[in-house]
Design a protein around this motif. Structure first.
Motif, PDB file in Angstrom:
ATOM      1  N   ALA A  69       0.838  -1.132   0.013  1.00  0.00           N
ATOM      2  CA  ALA A  69      -0.040  -0.134  -0.067  1.00  0.00           C
ATOM      3  C   ALA A  69       0.851   1.058   0.009  1.00  0.00           C
ATOM      4  N   GLY A  70       0.436   2.235  -0.660  1.00  0.00           N
ATOM      5  CA  GLY A  70       1.345   3.410  -0.683  1.00  0.00           C
ATOM      6  C   GLY A  70       1.659   4.204   1.016  1.00  0.00           C
ATOM      7  N   SER A  71       2.753   4.355   1.176  1.00  0.00           N
ATOM      8  CA  SER A  71       3.119   4.870   2.342  1.00  0.00           C
ATOM      9  C   SER A  71       4.633   5.523   2.261  1.00  0.00           C
ATOM     10  N   LYS A  72       4.971   6.264   3.259  1.00  0.00           N
ATOM     11  CA  LYS A  72       6.225   6.929   3.525  1.00  0.00           C
ATOM     12  C   LYS A  72       7.439   5.831   3.322  1.00  0.00           C
ATOM     13  N   GLU A  73       6.956   4.798   3.792  1.00  0.00           N
ATOM     14  CA  GLU A  73       8.104   3.592   4.168  1.00  0.00           C
ATOM     15  C   GLU A  73       8.046   3.038   2.846  1.00  0.00           C
ATOM     16  N   LYS A  74       7.017   2.866   2.002  1.00  0.00           N
ATOM     17  CA  LYS A  74       7.125   2.231   0.846  1.00  0.00           C
ATOM     18  C   LYS A  74       8.145   3.152  -0.112  1.00  0.00           C
ATOM     19  N   GLU A  75       7.575   4.303  -0.023  1.00  0.00           N
ATOM     20  CA  GLU A  75       8.603   5.459  -0.951  1.00  0.00           C
ATOM     21  C   GLU A  75      10.106   5.530  -0.555  1.00  0.00           C
ATOM     22  N   LYS A  76      10.279   4.855   0.642  1.00  0.00           N
ATOM     23  CA  LYS A  76      11.788   4.897   0.947  1.00  0.00           C
ATOM     24  C   LYS A  76      12.516   3.600   0.581  1.00  0.00           C
ATOM     25  N   GLU A  77      11.785   2.523   0.454  1.00  0.00           N
ATOM     26  CA  GLU A  77      12.054   1.302   0.117  1.00  0.00           C
ATOM     27  C   GLU A  77      12.537   1.664  -1.463  1.00  0.00           C
ATOM     28  N   GLN A  78      13.987   1.487  -1.576  1.00  0.00           N
ATOM     29  CA  GLN A  78      14.524   1.653  -3.045  1.00  0.00           C
ATOM     30  C   GLN A  78      14.497   0.285  -3.760  1.00  0.00           C
ATOM     31  N   ASN A  79      14.771  -0.752  -3.133  1.00  0.00           N
ATOM     32  CA  ASN A  79      14.812  -2.021  -3.990  1.00  0.00           C
ATOM     33  C   ASN A  79      13.617  -3.109  -3.648  1.00  0.00           C
ATOM     34  N   LEU A  80      12.756  -2.964  -4.640  1.00  0.00           N
ATOM     35  CA  LEU A  80      11.454  -3.770  -4.194  1.00  0.00           C
ATOM     36  C   LEU A  80      11.808  -5.150  -4.216  1.00  0.00           C
ATOM     37  N   ASP A  81      12.772  -5.631  -5.299  1.00  0.00           N
ATOM     38  CA  ASP A  81      13.263  -6.938  -5.104  1.00  0.00           C
ATOM     39  C   ASP A  81      13.771  -7.454  -3.784  1.00  0.00           C
ATOM     40  N   ALA A  82      14.485  -6.684  -3.323  1.00  0.00           N
ATOM     41  CA  ALA A  82      15.028  -7.203  -1.815  1.00  0.00           C
ATOM     42  C   ALA A  82      13.969  -7.210  -0.709  1.00  0.00           C
ATOM     43  N   ALA A  83      13.142  -6.205  -0.752  1.00  0.00           N
ATOM     44  CA  ALA A  83      11.922  -6.187  -0.061  1.00  0.00           C
ATOM     45  C   ALA A  83      10.890  -7.383  -0.200  1.00  0.00           C
ATOM     46  N   LEU A  84      10.615  -7.718  -1.231  1.00  0.00           N
ATOM     47  CA  LEU A  84       9.941  -9.052  -1.462  1.00  0.00           C
ATOM     48  C   LEU A  84      10.493 -10.477  -1.178  1.00  0.00           C
ATOM     49  N   LYS A  85      12.022 -10.278  -1.381  1.00  0.00           N
ATOM     50  CA  LYS A  85      12.833 -11.511  -0.866  1.00  0.00           C
ATOM     51  C   LYS A  85      12.707 -11.498   0.561  1.00  0.00           C
ATOM     52  N   ARG A  86      12.555 -10.736   1.399  1.00  0.00           N
ATOM     53  CA  ARG A  86      12.491 -10.397   2.918  1.00  0.00           C
ATOM     54  C   ARG A  86      11.254 -11.230   3.127  1.00  0.00           C
ATOM     55  N   CYS A  87      10.004 -10.874   2.424  1.00  0.00           N
ATOM     56  CA  CYS A  87       8.823 -11.073   2.848  1.00  0.00           C
ATOM     57  C   CYS A  87       8.553 -12.582   2.287  1.00  0.00           C
ATOM     58  N   PHE A  88       9.280 -12.969   1.273  1.00  0.00           N
ATOM     59  CA  PHE A  88       8.910 -14.082   0.631  1.00  0.00           C
ATOM     60  C   PHE A  88      10.248 -14.982   0.125  1.00  0.00           C
ATOM     61  N   PRO A  89      10.767 -15.503   1.331  1.00  0.00           N
ATOM     62  CA  PRO A  89      12.346 -16.069   0.996  1.00  0.00           C
ATOM     63  C   PRO A  89      12.200 -17.222   0.137  1.00  0.00           C
ATOM     64  N   GLU A  90      10.956 -17.828   0.041  1.00  0.00           N
ATOM     65  CA  GLU A  90      10.715 -19.214  -0.681  1.00  0.00           C
ATOM     66  C   GLU A  90       9.962 -18.818  -2.019  1.00  0.00           C
ATOM     67  N   GLY A  91       9.821 -17.696  -2.440  1.00  0.00           N
ATOM     68  CA  GLY A  91       9.163 -16.909  -3.658  1.00  0.00           C
ATOM     69  C   GLY A  91       7.703 -16.877  -3.384  1.00  0.00           C
ATOM     70  N   ILE A  92       6.874 -16.416  -4.292  1.00  0.00           N
ATOM     71  CA  ILE A  92       5.679 -16.015  -4.475  1.00  0.00           C
ATOM     72  C   ILE A  92       4.809 -17.061  -5.306  1.00  0.00           C
ATOM     73  N   ASP A  93       3.792 -17.694  -4.816  1.00  0.00           N
ATOM     74  CA  ASP A  93       3.024 -18.607  -5.538  1.00  0.00           C
ATOM     75  C   ASP A  93       1.805 -17.995  -6.383  1.00  0.00           C
ATOM     76  N   ILE A  94       1.322 -16.737  -5.711  1.00  0.00           N
ATOM     77  CA  ILE A  94       0.319 -16.092  -6.417  1.00  0.00           C
ATOM     78  C   ILE A  94       0.596 -14.730  -6.413  1.00  0.00           C
ATOM     79  N   PHE A  95       0.556 -13.885  -7.485  1.00  0.00           N
ATOM     80  CA  PHE A  95       0.434 -12.527  -7.480  1.00  0.00           C
ATOM     81  C   PHE A  95      -1.004 -11.946  -7.985  1.00  0.00           C
ATOM     82  N   TYR A  96      -1.594 -11.179  -7.259  1.00  0.00           N
ATOM     83  CA  TYR A  96      -2.443 -10.234  -7.679  1.00  0.00           C
ATOM     84  C   TYR A  96      -2.429  -9.029  -7.874  1.00  0.00           C
ATOM     85  N   ASP A  97      -2.214  -8.698  -9.131  1.00  0.00           N
ATOM     86  CA  ASP A  97      -1.833  -7.317  -9.610  1.00  0.00           C
ATOM     87  C   ASP A  97      -2.727  -6.099  -9.864  1.00  0.00           C
TER      88      ASP A  97
END
Length: 109
Positions: A67-95
């Motif tokens: 969701a849009g937030s100041k923290e999200k805007e500060k996150e420069q590397n979305l790939d790294a953030a997703l790897k932190r949340c999903f170390p085993e990968g994402i099964d379903i992405f609702y875009d």
């Protein structure tokens, strides 16, 4: 309890309800969430994102939403953030967003 007849419903309200649930039907038709799946929902603070998040959570999935937030805007590397949340990968992405978010998710599926 007796259900109201369609002719008694306000047509504008029924349209809004139908439009909100169509994406849920597509989720179950295409994504088929199962207990234990890892699900990422973009724009999770919107109406559709919230509904999708709740449905997959009820199905027993691990869900992360963005969701849009100041923290999200500060996150420069979305790939790294997703790897932190999903170390085993994402099964379903609702875009709902596309763009950089979609690019980062595709690397993590």
């Amino acid at each position: 309890m007796e259900w109201p007849k369609l002719s008694n419903l306000d047509i504008q309200t029924s349209r809004k309800v139908c439009l909100a649930y169509l994406p849920i039907l597509r989720l179950y038709e295409i994504g088929t969430p199962k207990k234990g799946d890892f699900v990422f929902v973009s724009a999770a603070s919107g109406v559709i994102g919230q509904i999708v998040g709740q449905f997959v959570k009820l199905a027993g999935c691990y869900v992360v939403g963005s969701a849009g937030s100041k923290e999200k805007e500060k996150e420069q590397n979305l790939d790294a953030a997703l790897k932190r949340c999903f170390p085993e990968g994402i099964d379903i992405f609702y875009d709902i967003v596309g763009g950089k978010m979609l690019d980062a998710v595709l690397v993590n599926i």
